[in-house]
Write a protein that holds these residues in place. Structure first.
Motif, PDB file in Angstrom:
ATOM      1  N   HIS A  66       0.612  -1.220   0.106  1.00 44.04           N
ATOM      2  CA  HIS A  66       0.084   0.142   0.057  1.00 44.04           C
ATOM      3  C   HIS A  66       0.762   1.231  -0.024  1.00 44.04           C
ATOM      4  O   HIS A  66       0.528   1.944  -0.727  1.00 44.04           O
ATOM      5  CB  HIS A  66      -1.033  -0.111   1.198  1.00 44.04           C
ATOM      6  CG  HIS A  66      -1.913   1.116   1.576  1.00 44.04           C
ATOM      7  ND1 HIS A  66      -2.814   1.051   0.423  1.00 44.04           N
ATOM      8  CD2 HIS A  66      -1.755   2.305   1.839  1.00 44.04           C
ATOM      9  CE1 HIS A  66      -3.698   2.245   0.658  1.00 44.04           C
ATOM     10  NE2 HIS A  66      -2.915   3.107   1.565  1.00 44.04           N
ATOM     11  N   ASP A  70       0.999   4.051  -3.018  1.00 42.83           N
ATOM     12  CA  ASP A  70       1.012   5.523  -2.679  1.00 42.83           C
ATOM     13  C   ASP A  70       2.096   6.168  -3.304  1.00 42.83           C
ATOM     14  O   ASP A  70       2.156   7.416  -3.877  1.00 42.83           O
ATOM     15  CB  ASP A  70       0.852   5.739  -1.182  1.00 42.83           C
ATOM     16  CG  ASP A  70      -0.554   5.273  -0.673  1.00 42.83           C
ATOM     17  OD1 ASP A  70      -1.558   5.417  -1.600  1.00 42.83           O
ATOM     18  OD2 ASP A  70      -0.657   5.522   0.664  1.00 42.83           O
ATOM     19  N   HIS A  73       1.942   6.291  -7.056  1.00 42.84           N
ATOM     20  CA  HIS A  73       0.915   7.077  -7.568  1.00 42.84           C
ATOM     21  C   HIS A  73       1.419   8.693  -7.567  1.00 42.84           C
ATOM     22  O   HIS A  73       0.983   9.562  -8.370  1.00 42.84           O
ATOM     23  CB  HIS A  73      -0.285   7.062  -6.591  1.00 42.84           C
ATOM     24  CG  HIS A  73      -1.420   8.100  -6.990  1.00 42.84           C
ATOM     25  ND1 HIS A  73      -2.253   8.207  -8.256  1.00 42.84           N
ATOM     26  CD2 HIS A  73      -1.851   9.101  -6.256  1.00 42.84           C
ATOM     27  CE1 HIS A  73      -2.925   9.126  -7.874  1.00 42.84           C
ATOM     28  NE2 HIS A  73      -2.839   9.795  -6.942  1.00 42.84           N
ATOM     29  N   SER A  74       1.785   9.021  -6.446  1.00 41.84           N
ATOM     30  CA  SER A  74       2.571  10.534  -6.345  1.00 41.84           C
ATOM     31  C   SER A  74       3.558  10.592  -7.466  1.00 41.84           C
ATOM     32  O   SER A  74       3.627  11.709  -7.890  1.00 41.84           O
ATOM     33  CB  SER A  74       2.983  10.775  -5.073  1.00 41.84           C
ATOM     34  OG  SER A  74       2.217  10.652  -4.020  1.00 41.84           O
ATOM     35  N   TRP A 124       1.927   9.378   1.286  1.00 42.54           N
ATOM     36  CA  TRP A 124       0.495   9.529   1.406  1.00 42.54           C
ATOM     37  C   TRP A 124       0.236  10.793   0.308  1.00 42.54           C
ATOM     38  O   TRP A 124       0.262  11.975   1.013  1.00 42.54           O
ATOM     39  CB  TRP A 124       0.136   9.821   2.930  1.00 42.54           C
ATOM     40  CG  TRP A 124      -0.030   8.499   3.618  1.00 42.54           C
ATOM     41  CD1 TRP A 124      -0.719   7.510   3.585  1.00 42.54           C
ATOM     42  CD2 TRP A 124       0.879   8.236   4.379  1.00 42.54           C
ATOM     43  NE1 TRP A 124      -0.535   6.564   4.304  1.00 42.54           N
ATOM     44  CE2 TRP A 124       0.636   6.762   5.015  1.00 42.54           C
ATOM     45  CE3 TRP A 124       2.364   8.663   4.626  1.00 42.54           C
ATOM     46  CZ2 TRP A 124       1.448   6.115   5.762  1.00 42.54           C
ATOM     47  CZ3 TRP A 124       2.975   7.901   5.499  1.00 42.54           C
ATOM     48  CH2 TRP A 124       2.817   6.632   6.155  1.00 42.54           C
ATOM     49  N   ARG A 129      -6.771   9.533  -6.950  1.00 47.93           N
ATOM     50  CA  ARG A 129      -6.023   8.737  -8.025  1.00 47.93           C
ATOM     51  C   ARG A 129      -6.872   8.668  -9.432  1.00 47.93           C
ATOM     52  O   ARG A 129      -7.185   7.736  -9.745  1.00 47.93           O
ATOM     53  CB  ARG A 129      -6.078   7.378  -7.403  1.00 47.93           C
ATOM     54  CG  ARG A 129      -5.229   7.463  -6.175  1.00 47.93           C
ATOM     55  CD  ARG A 129      -5.188   5.760  -5.671  1.00 47.93           C
ATOM     56  NE  ARG A 129      -4.426   5.814  -4.555  1.00 47.93           N
ATOM     57  CZ  ARG A 129      -3.947   4.887  -3.944  1.00 47.93           C
ATOM     58  NH1 ARG A 129      -3.874   3.778  -4.733  1.00 47.93           N
ATOM     59  NH2 ARG A 129      -3.199   4.836  -3.094  1.00 47.93           N
TER      60      ARG A 129
END
Length: 142
Positions: A66, A70, A73-74, A124, A129
């Motif tokens: 997870h 994250d 994704h960033s 985070w 997304r």
């Protein structure tokens, strides 16, 4: 949680294959940190590992995957995966491999904010997304 031995073996094999691909992808991103396809592949593998680990009760693997998801994704939102994130992400793949093999107590170190944080990517993200939403929808629909 009691997990069928055949299902557990399949999970371990698939996770190993995904981790191998993630390592190869991360090494590819060392030379081209803005390759959108490589970032998407990396994200899909982290997402799949996260989901499978969660379903089978591998909490630490789920937590690590997870955090990786994250960060990836960033990086995608920023258009590049900072070179300083390659080694921590490689370390996270090693930690998942160890946890799936039976080790414990690795999630905290593998996801430490100081190790998986840079100016361009944090564990985070604050943005939705959006870019990978269609990828996830296709995966779920299959």
């Amino acid at each position: 949680m009691v997990v069928d031995s055949e299902l557990l073996q399949t999970f371990r094999e698939e996770t190993g294959e995904r981790l191998d691909r993630m390592v190869t992808t991360l090494l590819g991103l060392e030379t081209d940190t803005a390759d959108v396809e490589l970032l998407a592949t990396l994200f899909r593998d982290a997402h799949s590992i996260k989901g499978n680990a969660g379903m089978l009760g591998f909490g630490e693997a789920h937590t690590i995957a997870h955090a990786m998801e994250d960060v990836i994704h960033s990086a995608d939102q920023n258009g590049t995966l900072g070179p300083s994130l390659i080694d921590p992400l490689l370390g996270a793949t090693d930690a998942i491999r160890a946890v799936v093999g039976g080790s414990t107590g690795l999630a905290a170190a593998a996801t430490a904010r100081r190790r998986m944080t840079s100016r361009k990517a944090t564990i985070w993200p604050r943005r939705p997304r959006a870019r990978f939403a269609s990828t996830r929808a296709r995966s779920i629909a299959c």
